[in-house]
Write a protein that holds these residues in place. Structure first.
Motif, PDB file in Angstrom:
ATOM      1  N   THR A 188      17.626 -43.271  70.924  1.00 16.61           N
ATOM      2  CA  THR A 188      17.965 -43.392  69.507  1.00 16.61           C
ATOM      3  C   THR A 188      17.205 -42.365  68.692  1.00 16.61           C
ATOM      4  N   LEU A 189      17.942 -41.628  67.866  1.00 19.17           N
ATOM      5  CA  LEU A 189      17.353 -40.717  66.895  1.00 19.17           C
ATOM      6  C   LEU A 189      17.451 -41.373  65.534  1.00 19.17           C
ATOM      7  N   LEU A 190      16.315 -41.578  64.877  1.00 15.92           N
ATOM      8  CA  LEU A 190      16.300 -42.112  63.522  1.00 15.92           C
ATOM      9  C   LEU A 190      16.272 -40.935  62.559  1.00 15.92           C
ATOM     10  N   ARG A 191      17.341 -40.796  61.790  1.00 18.15           N
ATOM     11  CA  ARG A 191      17.446 -39.708  60.810  1.00 18.15           C
ATOM     12  C   ARG A 191      17.209 -40.284  59.417  1.00 18.15           C
ATOM     13  N   VAL A 192      16.201 -39.776  58.733  1.00 20.50           N
ATOM     14  CA  VAL A 192      15.846 -40.234  57.391  1.00 20.50           C
ATOM     15  C   VAL A 192      16.054 -39.081  56.421  1.00 20.50           C
ATOM     16  N   ASP A 193      17.029 -39.213  55.521  1.00 16.43           N
ATOM     17  CA  ASP A 193      17.292 -38.182  54.524  1.00 16.43           C
ATOM     18  C   ASP A 193      16.727 -38.602  53.180  1.00 16.43           C
ATOM     19  N   CYS A 194      16.142 -37.650  52.459  1.00 12.27           N
ATOM     20  CA  CYS A 194      15.454 -37.963  51.208  1.00 12.27           C
ATOM     21  C   CYS A 194      16.085 -37.351  49.968  1.00 12.27           C
ATOM     22  N   SER A 195      16.768 -36.231  50.119  1.00 12.45           N
ATOM     23  CA  SER A 195      17.306 -35.549  48.951  1.00 12.45           C
ATOM     24  C   SER A 195      18.458 -36.330  48.320  1.00 12.45           C
ATOM     25  N   PRO A 196      18.530 -36.374  46.975  1.00 10.68           N
ATOM     26  CA  PRO A 196      19.658 -37.043  46.311  1.00 10.68           C
ATOM     27  C   PRO A 196      20.927 -36.201  46.337  1.00 10.68           C
ATOM     28  N   ARG A 197      20.814 -34.939  46.748  1.00 10.44           N
ATOM     29  CA  ARG A 197      21.972 -34.050  46.781  1.00 10.44           C
ATOM     30  C   ARG A 197      22.623 -34.093  48.168  1.00 10.44           C
ATOM     31  N   PRO A 198      23.893 -34.513  48.234  1.00 10.53           N
ATOM     32  CA  PRO A 198      24.571 -34.625  49.538  1.00 10.53           C
ATOM     33  C   PRO A 198      24.603 -33.314  50.320  1.00 10.53           C
ATOM     34  N   GLU A 199      24.689 -32.180  49.618  1.00 11.42           N
ATOM     35  CA  GLU A 199      24.780 -30.884  50.298  1.00 11.42           C
ATOM     36  C   GLU A 199      23.471 -30.111  50.204  1.00 11.42           C
ATOM     37  N   SER A 200      22.366 -30.796  50.086  1.00 15.18           N
ATOM     38  CA  SER A 200      21.071 -30.130  49.961  1.00 15.18           C
ATOM     39  C   SER A 200      20.751 -29.324  51.218  1.00 15.18           C
ATOM     40  N   VAL A 201      19.871 -28.350  51.062  1.00 12.19           N
ATOM     41  CA  VAL A 201      19.482 -27.508  52.191  1.00 12.19           C
ATOM     42  C   VAL A 201      18.779 -28.328  53.267  1.00 12.19           C
ATOM     43  N   SER A 202      17.887 -29.219  52.848  1.00 10.47           N
ATOM     44  CA  SER A 202      17.168 -30.027  53.836  1.00 10.47           C
ATOM     45  C   SER A 202      18.128 -30.907  54.627  1.00 10.47           C
ATOM     46  N   ARG A 203      19.142 -31.441  53.960  1.00 13.35           N
ATOM     47  CA  ARG A 203      20.144 -32.261  54.662  1.00 13.35           C
ATOM     48  C   ARG A 203      20.984 -31.406  55.607  1.00 13.35           C
ATOM     49  N   GLN A 204      21.268 -30.183  55.215  1.00 13.52           N
ATOM     50  CA  GLN A 204      22.039 -29.299  56.097  1.00 13.52           C
ATOM     51  C   GLN A 204      21.297 -29.078  57.405  1.00 13.52           C
ATOM     52  N   ILE A 205      19.994 -28.845  57.291  1.00 17.78           N
ATOM     53  CA  ILE A 205      19.208 -28.596  58.506  1.00 17.78           C
ATOM     54  C   ILE A 205      19.146 -29.852  59.367  1.00 17.78           C
ATOM     55  N   SER A 206      18.898 -31.000  58.740  1.00 18.84           N
ATOM     56  CA  SER A 206      18.795 -32.246  59.515  1.00 18.84           C
ATOM     57  C   SER A 206      20.135 -32.603  60.151  1.00 18.84           C
ATOM     58  N   ALA A 207      21.227 -32.313  59.444  1.00 19.96           N
ATOM     59  CA  ALA A 207      22.558 -32.603  59.998  1.00 19.96           C
ATOM     60  C   ALA A 207      22.818 -31.754  61.242  1.00 19.96           C
ATOM     61  N   GLU A 208      22.402 -30.501  61.206  1.00 22.22           N
ATOM     62  CA  GLU A 208      22.577 -29.623  62.356  1.00 22.22           C
ATOM     63  C   GLU A 208      21.739 -30.103  63.534  1.00 22.22           C
ATOM     64  N   PHE A 209      20.518 -30.517  63.244  1.00 24.59           N
ATOM     65  CA  PHE A 209      19.664 -31.029  64.323  1.00 24.59           C
ATOM     66  C   PHE A 209      20.277 -32.291  64.925  1.00 24.59           C
TER      67      PHE A 209
END
Length: 223
Positions: free
Chosen positions: A3-24
């Protein structure tokens, strides 16, 4: 099943940090076809900040020297404590059960978003802290990946390097709960160059930084 627990923090759906985490996460899923990605979105479902009830329970655990997780789970007494403590355990159970932790984290005002701080304050309870005598704890060795996004540049040698209160804080905070043993940062920088005129000369560097972070995320997710 991993199991990979993915925790996203940015309020922006297309944020840069979310883009990187989504790719990972996507690369991790391809490398672990039988595994599952558990997604906690701290913007869509905010964690309640620590309240008096949580502090009371934690203080009681500290006074008693409680280090057993199941004993700590039953530590709440009053209705207020049961409500607050139950909220914390929703997060703790997810974390303890995962095989890898992925956090996307934009830099806000040189540090971390309050959404993340609320999450971390809820999970950093006495039984999960590293034992100072053994140097270990229940979370020790858990693979932890942090996808960061920074509006400016805080790379080694940058003029504002001393103002980085994001990565140093995370390393210190994670060390208290054993999450610094296997810790990887995947960062993109000068993200504000896309909309701040005075940072326009750095747009090329920002695109390169994001591309490199994404490529590294895909590569490291397969390991």
């Amino acid at each position: 099943m991993s199991t990979l627990l993915r925790v996203d923090c940015s309020p922006r759906p297309e944020s840069v940090s979310r883009q990187i985490s989504a790719e990972f996460a996507a690369a991790w899923q391809r490398a672990n076809p039988g595994g599952r990605v558990l997604h906690r979105d701290l913007a869509a479902t905010p964690v309640r900040h620590v309240d008096a009830a949580q502090v009371e329970v934690v203080s009681r655990l500290e006074s008693a020297g409680t280090v057993d997780l199941e004993e700590a789970r039953r530590a709440a007494r009053t209705p207020e404590e049961l409500d607050s403590w139950g909220h914390s355990w929703e997060l703790i159970d997810e974390l303890v059960a995962c095989d890898a932790l992925l956090i996307s984290l934009p830099m806000y005002n040189l540090s971390v978003p309050s959404a993340f701080k609320a999450w971390f304050d809820r999970i950093a309870i006495p039984p999960l802290l590293v034992d100072p005598q053994t140097g270990g704890g229940p979370l020790s060795g858990l693979r932890t990946v942090v996808a960061t996004a920074r509006g400016g540049s805080l790379r080694p040698g940058a003029a504002d390097r001393a103002d980085d209160f994001q990565e140093p804080y995370l390393r210190a905070a994670f060390r208290t709960v054993g999450l610094a043993d296997d810790l990887l940062f995947l960062g993109a920088e000068t993200t504000r160059s896309g909309h701040v005129p005075r940072l326009a000369p750095y747009r090329g560097a920002a695109q390169t930084s994001l591309k490199q972070a994404v490529e590294r995320a895909r590569e490291r997710a397969r390991l």
